[in-house]
Design an enzyme around this catalytic site. Structure first.
Site, PDB file in Angstrom:
ATOM      1  CD  GLU A 167      -6.552   1.998   7.285  1.00 17.85           C
ATOM      2  OE1 GLU A 167      -5.841   1.172   7.890  1.00 17.85           O
ATOM      3  OE2 GLU A 167      -6.200   2.546   6.213  1.00 17.85           O
ATOM      4  CD  GLU A 190      -2.508   1.366   2.661  1.00 17.16           C
ATOM      5  OE1 GLU A 190      -3.478   2.131   2.728  1.00 17.16           O
ATOM      6  OE2 GLU A 190      -2.111   0.681   3.626  1.00 17.16           O
TER       7      GLU A 190
END
Length: 266
Positions: free
Chosen positions: A240, A143
């Protein structure tokens, strides 16, 4: 409509971690993700998932000394044995939890470090992890993260991440595209998502700039959700974000058609 997974590290913080599973299920979520499950035995996390009919979409490999500020070890020379041991710890949890996707955090680049040396270590470690996960049908993701939230983080852009995946050369390594980080670093979200769609393995969302519910700020998530549907994205969308208040009070953004009782995908 995409499938949404509540991030239990950031959401439902009004409750102890073990109680957040039931809270997510009551709120209508079909899936959950979290940074790390390792403080609880795998059998206990599996029980919490099973009793609440939840899928675990994602968690991270061991990140090094998180409390001391480490944010992964995958690109750190001299930590290869630690990284590889962590791969197998994470795999044991993934097999117990039925988790399809694991995220490897790359770590912080020291000041004046030789970036290409770190990149070579990173690629070698990721190749090892991808092959180990492939034996069990799991996907590895990396990521890009913005350096405002994590100064010094090694991987920052979509282009960098996809170039690393190409260098690793394993079919089960993909990129986790967090629209929050991507907007801060580079923007142009729709074009980037279309460009890299074939190798995007997980998606996360939050508002920009405050990282709250995805119903305010710079990113038009109604458009993003339509784009995911248009392109046929069938993975999970991890929520998130940091709720502005009580998690339940901020869930008006979650489409009714995405909730577990709507008759949509399970």
């Amino acid at each position: 409509m995409p499938r949404f997974a509540a991030n239990l590290t950031m959401m439902f913080n009004e409750l102890p971690f073990a109680e957040r599973f039931a809270a997510a299920a009551r709120a209508g979520f079909q899936g959950v993700e979290f940074l790390f499950p390792y403080e609880l035995p795998a059998s206990e996390v599996a029980r919490l998932l099973r009793e609440n009919s939840l899928v675990n979409a994602l968690f991270n490999l061991p990140p090094g000394d998180w409390a001391a500020g480490e944010r992964g070890v995958a690109s750190l020379p001299g930590r290869q044995d630690e990284f590889r041991a962590g791969v197998h710890v994470a795999l044991d949890y993934a097999l117990a939890l039925g988790t399809p996707t694991l995220h490897a955090m790359c770590g912080l680049l020291p000041v004046a470090a030789e970036r290409e040396f770190h990149r070579a270590v990173y690629i070698e470690n990721l190749r090892y992890a991808a092959r180990a996960l492939a034996e069990h049908g799991r996907t590895l993701v990396i990521e890009p993260i913005n350096t405002r939230d994590i100064p010094g983080y090694f991987l920052n852009t979509q282009a960098e991440a996809h170039a690393v995946c190409a260098a690793v050369g394993e079919p089960n390594i993909k990129v986790q595209m967090d629209f929050y980080h991507a907007q801060i670093v580079e923007g142009d979200l729709s074009v980037k998502f279309r460009q890299y769609f074939a190798r995007i393995g997980h998606v996360q969302i939050a508002s920009v700039p405050e990282r709250h519910e995805p119903d305010e700020g710079e990113v038009n998530y109604a458009h993003i959700f339509r784009l995911l549907d248009e392109l046929g994205y069938d993975g999970w969308v991890g929520c998130e974000y940091r709720p502005r208040g009580r998690t339940e009070d901020g869930l008006c953004w979650l489409p009714e058609s995405a909730r577990r009782n709507s008759g949509e995908r399970s």
